[in-house]
Write an enzyme that holds these catalytic residues in place. Sequence first.
Site, PDB file in Angstrom:
ATOM      1  N   ASP A 217      -7.654 -63.422  19.752  1.00  0.00           N
ATOM      2  CA  ASP A 217      -7.479 -64.546  20.663  1.00  0.00           C
ATOM      3  C   ASP A 217      -6.282 -65.371  20.167  1.00  0.00           C
ATOM      4  O   ASP A 217      -5.141 -65.019  20.439  1.00  0.00           O
ATOM      5  CB  ASP A 217      -8.802 -65.326  20.655  1.00  0.00           C
ATOM      6  CG  ASP A 217      -8.853 -66.447  21.661  1.00  0.00           C
ATOM      7  OD1 ASP A 217      -8.234 -66.329  22.712  1.00  0.00           O
ATOM      8  OD2 ASP A 217      -9.531 -67.458  21.398  1.00  0.00           O
TER       9      ASP A 217
ATOM     10  N   ASP B 127     -13.143 -57.265  17.124  1.00  0.00           N
ATOM     11  CA  ASP B 127     -13.639 -57.275  18.506  1.00  0.00           C
ATOM     12  C   ASP B 127     -12.583 -57.790  19.475  1.00  0.00           C
ATOM     13  O   ASP B 127     -12.302 -57.168  20.494  1.00  0.00           O
ATOM     14  CB  ASP B 127     -14.939 -58.108  18.631  1.00  0.00           C
ATOM     15  CG  ASP B 127     -14.798 -59.534  18.096  1.00  0.00           C
ATOM     16  OD1 ASP B 127     -13.756 -59.855  17.484  1.00  0.00           O
ATOM     17  OD2 ASP B 127     -15.733 -60.333  18.289  1.00  0.00           O
TER      18      ASP B 127
ATOM     19  N   LYS C 172      -6.189 -60.782  23.805  1.00  0.00           N
ATOM     20  CA  LYS C 172      -5.892 -61.849  24.777  1.00  0.00           C
ATOM     21  C   LYS C 172      -4.545 -62.444  24.390  1.00  0.00           C
ATOM     22  O   LYS C 172      -4.488 -63.514  23.785  1.00  0.00           O
ATOM     23  CB  LYS C 172      -6.954 -62.955  24.623  1.00  0.00           C
ATOM     24  CG  LYS C 172      -8.074 -62.946  25.611  1.00  0.00           C
ATOM     25  CD  LYS C 172      -8.743 -64.314  25.539  1.00  0.00           C
ATOM     26  CE  LYS C 172     -10.207 -64.231  25.349  1.00  0.00           C
ATOM     27  NZ  LYS C 172     -10.853 -65.541  25.207  1.00  0.00           N
TER      28      LYS C 172
ATOM     29  N   GLY D 244     -18.897 -59.886  15.735  1.00  0.00           N
ATOM     30  CA  GLY D 244     -18.484 -59.400  17.056  1.00  0.00           C
ATOM     31  C   GLY D 244     -18.111 -57.933  17.138  1.00  0.00           C
ATOM     32  O   GLY D 244     -18.232 -57.324  18.204  1.00  0.00           O
TER      33      GLY D 244
ATOM     34  N   ARG E 210     -24.697 -60.281  23.147  1.00  0.00           N
ATOM     35  CA  ARG E 210     -24.019 -59.231  22.371  1.00  0.00           C
ATOM     36  C   ARG E 210     -24.475 -57.843  22.802  1.00  0.00           C
ATOM     37  O   ARG E 210     -23.757 -56.867  22.686  1.00  0.00           O
ATOM     38  CB  ARG E 210     -24.332 -59.376  20.870  1.00  0.00           C
ATOM     39  CG  ARG E 210     -23.761 -60.606  20.213  1.00  0.00           C
ATOM     40  CD  ARG E 210     -23.900 -60.484  18.700  1.00  0.00           C
ATOM     41  NE  ARG E 210     -23.710 -61.743  18.009  1.00  0.00           N
ATOM     42  CZ  ARG E 210     -22.527 -62.264  17.668  1.00  0.00           C
ATOM     43  NH1 ARG E 210     -21.432 -61.625  17.972  1.00  0.00           N
ATOM     44  NH2 ARG E 210     -22.458 -63.413  17.027  1.00  0.00           N
TER      45      ARG E 210
HETATM   46  P1  5GP Z   1      -9.039 -65.958  16.933  1.00  0.00           P
HETATM   47  O1  5GP Z   1      -9.091 -66.319  15.474  1.00  0.00           O
HETATM   48  O2  5GP Z   1      -8.131 -64.806  17.256  1.00  0.00           O
HETATM   49  O3  5GP Z   1      -8.774 -67.170  17.784  1.00  0.00           O
HETATM   50  O4  5GP Z   1     -10.490 -65.592  17.369  1.00  0.00           O
HETATM   51  C1  5GP Z   1     -11.115 -64.472  16.976  1.00  0.00           C
HETATM   52  C2  5GP Z   1     -12.597 -64.606  17.139  1.00  0.00           C
HETATM   53  O5  5GP Z   1     -12.965 -65.581  18.118  1.00  0.00           O
HETATM   54  C3  5GP Z   1     -13.139 -63.293  17.626  1.00  0.00           C
HETATM   55  O6  5GP Z   1     -13.424 -62.431  16.562  1.00  0.00           O
HETATM   56  C4  5GP Z   1     -14.368 -63.721  18.408  1.00  0.00           C
HETATM   57  O7  5GP Z   1     -15.463 -63.817  17.547  1.00  0.00           O
HETATM   58  C5  5GP Z   1     -14.007 -65.111  18.931  1.00  0.00           C
HETATM   59  N1  5GP Z   1     -13.529 -65.049  20.328  1.00  0.00           N
HETATM   60  C6  5GP Z   1     -12.280 -65.176  20.790  1.00  0.00           C
HETATM   61  N2  5GP Z   1     -12.231 -65.038  22.127  1.00  0.00           N
HETATM   62  C7  5GP Z   1     -13.495 -64.813  22.514  1.00  0.00           C
HETATM   63  C8  5GP Z   1     -14.110 -64.547  23.804  1.00  0.00           C
HETATM   64  O8  5GP Z   1     -13.490 -64.496  24.878  1.00  0.00           O
HETATM   65  N3  5GP Z   1     -15.440 -64.331  23.775  1.00  0.00           N
HETATM   66  C9  5GP Z   1     -16.196 -64.376  22.654  1.00  0.00           C
HETATM   67  N4  5GP Z   1     -17.499 -64.140  22.766  1.00  0.00           N
HETATM   68  N5  5GP Z   1     -15.661 -64.605  21.442  1.00  0.00           N
HETATM   69  C10 5GP Z   1     -14.322 -64.814  21.382  1.00  0.00           C
END
Ligand code: 5GP
Length: 182
Positions: A110, A107, A138, A51, A172
């Site tokens: 979340d 990127d 986020k 990402g 992407r």
């Molecule tokens: P986390 O481990 O913080 O939950 O997620 C991180 C990864 O989840 C990011 O690097 C990304 O690849 C994916 N991700 C989280 N939110 C989104 C979103 O709104 N859109 C997309 N395309 N990927 C997301």
Amino acid sequence: MDFCKIDKFQRKIKRIIITKDEIKAAVKKAGEIINSLYDGKPILLISILKGSFIFLSDLCREITVPCEIGFIAAKSYYKDTQSSGIVNITLDIQQDISKYHVIIVEDIVDTGRTLNDVAKLIKSRNPISFKVITLLDKPDRRIVDFDVDYSLFTIPDVFVVGYGLDYGEYYRNLPYIAEFSE
Ligand code: 5GP
């Protein structure tokens, strides 16, 4: 060319939430901050694939101090818009991290699980210093308490695509960040 398929594909883009110009200006500013903080220091930018590949490529071209680049692949999302909760490191970096000021280039943060796991791994290899820069944050979705050093944009709890971020490996290549609806 199947125009019906293309139309269906485009209709899933609900609205642009960050434009190409807004991204460009924010990436330039982030580069300037890195230049002022790391002058004369050996930097290793570590991109979390896939990402962050576009963010990294634009950001590194705003950086004027010498820097190296490494890639790490960590997967926590699969084909849907919900986190799987499992983070697998599938590609690791080759450099000896103890010689560098490490900047993780992400990127989007979340739940924070991916960064938390990657940060633990990188810190265990004793970098000179460690910071995290993310294109998007986020905060409403955070499960793991993780402090990001620099975030370019804070966004609400919506699923986004574009500028490196995908849905099922598509979108992407969009030059902006858009809200996506299935
Ligand atoms: P986390 O481990 O913080 O939950 O997620 C991180 C990864 O989840 C990011 O690097 C990304 O690849 C994916 N991700 C989280 N939110 C989104 C979103 O709104 N859109 C997309 N395309 N990927 C997301």
